[in-house]
Design a protein around this motif. Sequence first.
Motif, short mmCIF file in Angstrom:
data_model
loop_
_atom_site.label_atom_id
_atom_site.label_comp_id
_atom_site.label_asym_id
_atom_site.label_seq_id
_atom_site.Cartn_x
_atom_site.Cartn_y
_atom_site.Cartn_z
N GLY A 156 21.26 57.21 41.02
CA GLY A 156 20.24 58.24 41.20
C GLY A 156 20.63 59.61 40.68
O GLY A 156 19.77 60.42 40.38
N LEU A 157 21.93 59.89 40.56
CA LEU A 157 22.38 61.20 40.08
C LEU A 157 22.60 61.22 38.58
O LEU A 157 23.03 62.24 38.04
CB LEU A 157 23.68 61.60 40.81
N SER A 158 22.33 60.12 37.91
CA SER A 158 22.45 60.07 36.46
C SER A 158 21.10 60.35 35.82
O SER A 158 20.07 59.86 36.29
CB SER A 158 22.97 58.70 36.02
N GLY A 216 23.62 56.61 30.44
CA GLY A 216 22.46 57.11 31.19
C GLY A 216 21.67 55.98 31.81
O GLY A 216 22.04 54.79 31.70
N ARG A 217 20.55 56.32 32.46
CA ARG A 217 19.72 55.31 33.11
C ARG A 217 18.77 54.61 32.15
O ARG A 217 18.24 53.56 32.46
CB ARG A 217 18.89 55.95 34.24
N GLU A 218 18.49 55.20 31.01
CA GLU A 218 17.56 54.61 30.05
C GLU A 218 18.12 53.28 29.54
O GLU A 218 19.30 53.20 29.18
CB GLU A 218 17.35 55.58 28.89
N PRO A 219 17.30 52.21 29.50
CA PRO A 219 17.80 50.90 29.06
C PRO A 219 18.34 50.89 27.63
O PRO A 219 19.09 50.00 27.27
CB PRO A 219 16.56 50.00 29.19
N SER A 220 17.98 51.87 26.81
CA SER A 220 18.43 51.89 25.43
C SER A 220 19.85 52.42 25.28
O SER A 220 20.41 52.40 24.17
CB SER A 220 17.48 52.77 24.59
N ARG A 276 33.49 61.73 35.34
CA ARG A 276 32.59 61.43 36.46
C ARG A 276 31.16 61.77 36.08
O ARG A 276 30.87 62.87 35.63
CB ARG A 276 32.98 62.22 37.72
N ILE A 277 30.27 60.80 36.28
CA ILE A 277 28.82 60.98 36.09
C ILE A 277 28.15 60.46 37.35
O ILE A 277 28.20 59.26 37.65
CB ILE A 277 28.31 60.23 34.85
N GLY A 278 27.52 61.34 38.11
CA GLY A 278 26.90 60.94 39.37
C GLY A 278 27.95 60.39 40.32
O GLY A 278 28.96 61.04 40.61
N ASN A 279 27.76 59.16 40.79
CA ASN A 279 28.72 58.52 41.69
C ASN A 279 29.72 57.62 40.95
O ASN A 279 30.49 56.92 41.59
CB ASN A 279 27.97 57.67 42.73
N GLN A 280 29.67 57.64 39.62
CA GLN A 280 30.51 56.75 38.83
C GLN A 280 31.70 57.52 38.24
O GLN A 280 31.55 58.65 37.79
CB GLN A 280 29.71 56.12 37.69
N SER A 324 22.10 67.04 31.03
CA SER A 324 21.78 66.28 32.23
C SER A 324 21.47 67.23 33.39
O SER A 324 21.85 68.40 33.38
CB SER A 324 22.95 65.37 32.61
N SER A 325 20.78 66.69 34.41
CA SER A 325 20.41 67.50 35.57
C SER A 325 21.59 67.81 36.46
O SER A 325 21.72 68.91 36.99
CB SER A 325 19.33 66.78 36.40
N ASN A 326 22.50 66.84 36.65
CA ASN A 326 23.58 67.00 37.61
C ASN A 326 24.96 67.12 36.99
O ASN A 326 25.95 67.17 37.70
CB ASN A 326 23.55 65.84 38.61
N GLY A 327 25.02 67.16 35.67
CA GLY A 327 26.27 67.47 35.01
C GLY A 327 27.19 66.30 34.75
O GLY A 327 27.08 65.23 35.36
#
Length: 368
Positions: free
Chosen positions: A303-305, A291-295, A357-361, A331-334
């Motif tokens: 942006g889609l994560s 995820g985007r959280e630093p932890s 796949r998560i967002g663009n990754q 998650s918001s975008n799956g």
Amino acid sequence: MASNSPPLIQTLTPERWLGLSMDFIEAGYTGLFVKNGKVVRKSQPGRHFSFALPVLEKCQLILVDTKIRNLDIISQGDFLSRDQYLINISLTVFYQVVDPKRVAIELSDPIAALTSAIKDSLGIAVGQMRVEQLINQGRIHVRQYLLDNTELSYNLGFSLEDVRIGDISFPQTRGVIRQVEGMSAREEAEHEAALKMQIAEAARPIIPPPPIQQVNIISGEKPNTNNPTLGNIIEGNKLATPGELPPQTKLPRQTLAPTIIADNAQTALARLVHHSSGAIFPLSATPCTIGREPSNTIVLDDGLSSRNHARIIRQQDTQGKIRYQIIDIGSSNGTFVNGQRLVANQPSLLTSGNIIRIGNQEWRFEAE
């Protein structure tokens, strides 16, 4: 809604003389006669008489406005286009009450319920079109979709008579990030500052020191053949490349959140291979959070994560074989495995060769 418009619902206590009351309902209203909390009669405009035993029976007359009314809705980045742009849209909805009992008795806040239903339909309409379509014919398509799909509003007791789209605007930057997840830029900055303070108070470094390897994952970037660090294999504190590089070679510093890989990679039985860069992420930590959280174990600047998007867990079955499962944590975008979106909070078994796949990754899951 206009500030000088009469209220949608009015509750009156009829004046009685020896238990008898005469009430007049104006044109454009429907009256609900309530006795001891129960609707006993629905009355149309005109003069009506009612009787109730003094003290023993508590009576009310609820007047519901059944004329055509208007509701103004203004959004601020509430909707997402098909090509992942946040959309601001304002519109005026003309509606009419068709089920007075449901609107006045069964709904605690009928206007809020109607607004929510319209926004749900708006989200679907906007999500079907790209920005170019919205710019050219967005008003026509959105209006027609709302008028053709009125089931949600009708189930609440309303009918949509007409829709006027006022304005559609498009922010310059793309992505969901804060608005969809309910956090403003200021709130996210405060959240990040509070997290760093908590880490400092716990006497733990914000970024663990070597031998932990750090890798930046950039949303939407293609592999850069001029960058010798892309395509590297990351295992523990050793960075090996397909060529001979000096031991002191480091990844370029960027203003992006790093991905942190645990230093006990030699114990990992499976790994993730990043699609664009070829970087390898040994699944030595369990759970491995993404995820985007630093932890998180794997930190994405995408942006889609979501801040906390998914996790991979390692388990041992009854035969002693190691298995890996991936879980989307709301998650918001799956989270997608081989193109199929996972059901939130339900584990899905991973097999070697699966594409995550998560967002663009995208990663390829490999297991021994």
